[in-house]
Design an enzyme around this catalytic site. Structure first.
Site, PDB file in Angstrom:
ATOM      1  N   GLU A  38      16.474  70.328   7.990  1.00  0.00           N
ATOM      2  CA  GLU A  38      17.454  69.268   8.184  1.00  0.00           C
ATOM      3  C   GLU A  38      17.345  68.385   6.957  1.00  0.00           C
ATOM      4  O   GLU A  38      16.430  67.579   6.826  1.00  0.00           O
ATOM      5  CB  GLU A  38      17.158  68.501   9.481  1.00  0.00           C
ATOM      6  CG  GLU A  38      18.317  67.624   9.945  1.00  0.00           C
ATOM      7  CD  GLU A  38      18.239  66.226   9.381  1.00  0.00           C
ATOM      8  OE1 GLU A  38      18.977  65.945   8.404  1.00  0.00           O
ATOM      9  OE2 GLU A  38      17.468  65.411   9.900  1.00  0.00           O
ATOM     10  N   CYS A  83      20.477  59.995   7.568  1.00  0.00           N
ATOM     11  CA  CYS A  83      20.990  61.214   6.941  1.00  0.00           C
ATOM     12  C   CYS A  83      22.423  61.524   7.349  1.00  0.00           C
ATOM     13  O   CYS A  83      23.186  62.097   6.559  1.00  0.00           O
ATOM     14  CB  CYS A  83      20.084  62.406   7.253  1.00  0.00           C
ATOM     15  SG  CYS A  83      19.827  62.692   9.008  1.00  0.00           S
TER      16      CYS A  83
END
Length: 478
Positions: A249, A283
Site C-alpha cells: 500500500e 495516502c
C-alpha cells in the site's frame, strides 16, 4: 506516554541486545518524548525464531478460538483508546479527537477479522467421473514481515496484524520510528488477552537493517508494507529473490473532479475538511482538484473559507483541527512545493505561512493554491502536506486523461448529480478506490488498496484475509 519502550519478542518486552536506543520526538515542540530500543541482528534472529515456532501451533488453533481472542483484543484496545490516542497525538501531532477515532478504527480491524477467520471458505469442484473428488482449501501463508508508516500509527499496523492473525499466520511488525507507541500498545493488548507468545512480535530501530534482514530471511513467506513508492520498489526487489507473497500500500496523488452539475460549495467544504485532516498526511488524501471552469469561483471560495476557519495548534489542545506536520523534512517539502507552484503562475488563495505564535514545531497554515499549472511539482509529486492545488477543466475526456496521467492510482473522487457521469468517471479513473460525493473511504469492511505504482493487494474487507492465505488444490480418486 509510551509505556513499553522495548522490543516485543516471543511474548516478552526486552531491550536491544546491545542496549542501543532511538529517540522519539514531539513534532509540536521538537522535544524528545521517549527512547525506544534499536534492534540488532541478534534481536531479529530471536523474533524470526519465535515467529516460526509460534506459527506451527497458531495455524492449528481453531478458527473459533482465534476469533474469540481477536475480539477480546478489539475490546481491550477500545477500553484504552484515550490513552493510546494521547500517545499518538504526542508522537504525530494529530488532534486528540482524530487520534482516539483512529484507535477505535484499529479496534474495528480486530473485530472484523475476528469474524472473517471463521469464514475462510474452501471450494468443492465436481469431478468428471463419479470416483473423483476435487477440493480447494486455504492455508495460512506462514511468517509475515510487516512494515508500517507513521501517519496512521495504530490503524496501519492493525490492518496487518489482525488479518495475519485471523488467517493463522504469525507476524513480525516494524512500526515507523517517528511514532512507534501505538503499535506497542496493540502488541500489549494482544499480550494481555492471551495471544500466544511469538504470534505477534514488534521490532523497532533502523529500517536499513531491519527491512532487508527480515525480507530476505527464508523464514518469512509474506511481506506487507505501507510506505512510499520508492521504498515499496526496494522491498519488492528483495521479496522477488525469495518469491514471496507481497502486499503493497504505497503513495497516492488523489484526483478530485468536480463536474459542472456538482454542488461546488458543498464539494469545496468537504474537500477542504478532508484534505487538511491529519495535516494533509494521508495516502488517500484528495490532492489534485480539477474543477469545471463554471464552478471554479464557487468551489475556491468555499474551500478557502473552510481552510481559514480551521483551528491550528498542538493536537493536545481543545478544539484543534490541524496539528503540526510530523517532521521537518515534510515541512520543507511543503514550502518548496508552494514556492514552485507560485513561480509557475499559481495564486495563494489562503495560508502559506507559519501560523502566528507557532514558530516552534513543524507548523504551516492550511494552504490553498488556485490556477495551478499541470507542470507544477505539486501536481506531479505526492504532496504529503496541507497544501491543496486547484485547477480547471471544461472537457470530460481531457480531465480524465489529466487525472490518469500520473503513475499513482490509489484513490479518486467525483462530485456530480448525474448518475451517468458518476458511473462513467468511476469506471474511467485508474484507481483502486473511488468516492462519489463522498470523501471518507477507509473502513474495516471494505478493501483498501491501489493500482499502478500505488501498490498491489488489498487490506481490509473480505478480500484482505486472502493476502495471508494460499490456496491448495486436492484431487482424490476413490
Amino acid at each position: 506516554m509510551i509505556k513499553k519502550h522495548g522490543l516485543y519478542i516471543d511474548g516478552q518486552w526486552r531491550a536491544a541486545s546491545d542496549g542501543q536506543t532511538k529517540d522519539v520526538y514531539n513534532p509540536a515542540t521538537e522535544e524528545v518524548i521517549a527512547t525506544i530500543a534499536a534492534a540488532t541482528q541478534e534481536d531479529l534472529d530471536a523474533a524470526l525464531a519465535a515467529a516460526r515456532q509460534a506459527f506451527k501451533a497458531w495455524r492449528k488453533t481453531s478458527p473459533w478460538e482465534r476469533s474469540k481472542k481477536l475480539r477480546a483484543v478489539a475490546e481491550r484496545i477500545r477500553a484504552r483508546a484515550e490513552d493510546i490516542g494521547m500517545t499518538m497525538t504526542l508522537e504525530t501531532g494529530k488532534p486528540l479527537a482524530e487520534a482516539v477515532a483512529e484507535t477505535n478504527a484499529a479496534a474495528d480491524q480486530f473485530e472484523w477479522y475476528s469474524e472473517e477467520t471463521k469464514r475462510i471458505y474452501g471450494q468443492t469442484i465436481e469431478g468428471r467421473t463419479p470416483d473423483v473428488r476435487m477440493s480447494v482449501v486455504y492455508q495460512p501463508v506462514g511468517v509475515v514481515a510487516a512494515f508500517s508508516a507513521w501517519n496512521f500509527p495504530a490503524l496501519l499496523p492493525a490492518r496487518k496484524m489482525a488479518a495475519a492473525m485471523a488467517a493463522g499466520c504469525s507476524i513480525i511488525i516494524k512500526p515507523a520510528g517517528e511514532a512507534p507507541g501505538s503499535c506497542f500498545a496493540l502488541a500489549e493488548a494482544c499480550h494481555d488477552e492471551g495471544i500466544p507468545a511469538g504470534v505477534v512480535n514488534v521490532v523497532s530501530g533502523a529500517s536499513s537493517l531491519i527491512a532487508p534482514y527480515l525480507v530476505k530471511s527464508p523464514i518469512v513467506r509474506k511481506v506487507s508494507l505501507t510506505g512510499s513508492v520508492s521504498v515499496g520498489k526496494q522491498i519488492l526487489h528483495m521479496a522477488a529473490d525469495g518469491v514471496k507473497k507481497v502486499t503493497m500500500e504505497l503513495g497516492g496523488h488523489g484526483p478530485v473532479i468536480v463536474f459542472a452539475d456538482g454542488d461546488a460549495a458543498a464539494a469545496g467544504k468537504a474537500c477542504a475538511t478532508t484534505k487538511f485532516r491529519n495535516c494533509g498526511q494521508v495516502c488517500i488524501s484528495p490532492s489534485r482538484f480539477f474543477v469545471h471552469e463554471s464552478r471554479y469561483d464557487t468551489f475556491c471560495a468555499a474551500f478557502s473559507e473552510t481552510a481559514k476557519g480551521l483551528k491550528i495548534g498542538p493536537g493536545v489542545e481543545e478544539g484543534v483541527q490541524v496539528g503540526p506536520m510530523a517532521n521537518r523534512r515534510g515541512l520543507e517539502t511543503a514550502r518548496e512545493m508552494i514556492d514552485d507552484a507560485v513561480a509557475r503562475g499559481a495564486e495563494i488563495l489562503s495560508g502559506g505561512k507559519t501560523p502566528d505564535g507557532l514558530e516552534k514545531g513543524f507548523f504551516i497554515e492550511p494552504t490553498v493554491l488556485g490556477r495551478v499549472s499541470d507542470d507544477a511539482k505539486i501536481m506531479n509529486e505526492e504532496p504529503f502536506a496541507p497544501v491543496a492545488p486547484i485547477t480547471t477543466f471544461t472537457d470530460y475526456d481531457d480531465v480524465i486523461a489529466r487525472a490518469n496521467a500520473l503513475p499513482f492510482g490509489l484513490a479518486g473522487y467525483v462530485f456530480t448529480q448525474s448518475l451517468r457521469l458518476a458511473h462513467m468517471a468511476s469506471d474511467d479513473l485508474e484507481v483502486g478506490m473511488v468516492g462519489v460525493n463522498e470523501m471518507l473511504l477507509a473502513t474495516a469492511e471494505a478493501p483498501f488498496g491501489g493500482v499502478k505504482e500505488s501498490g498491489m493487494g488489498r487490506e481490509g474487507g473480505a478480500l484482505g484475509i486472502h493476502d495471508y492465505l494460499e490456496p491448495k488444490y486436492v484431487k482424490m480418486k476413490l
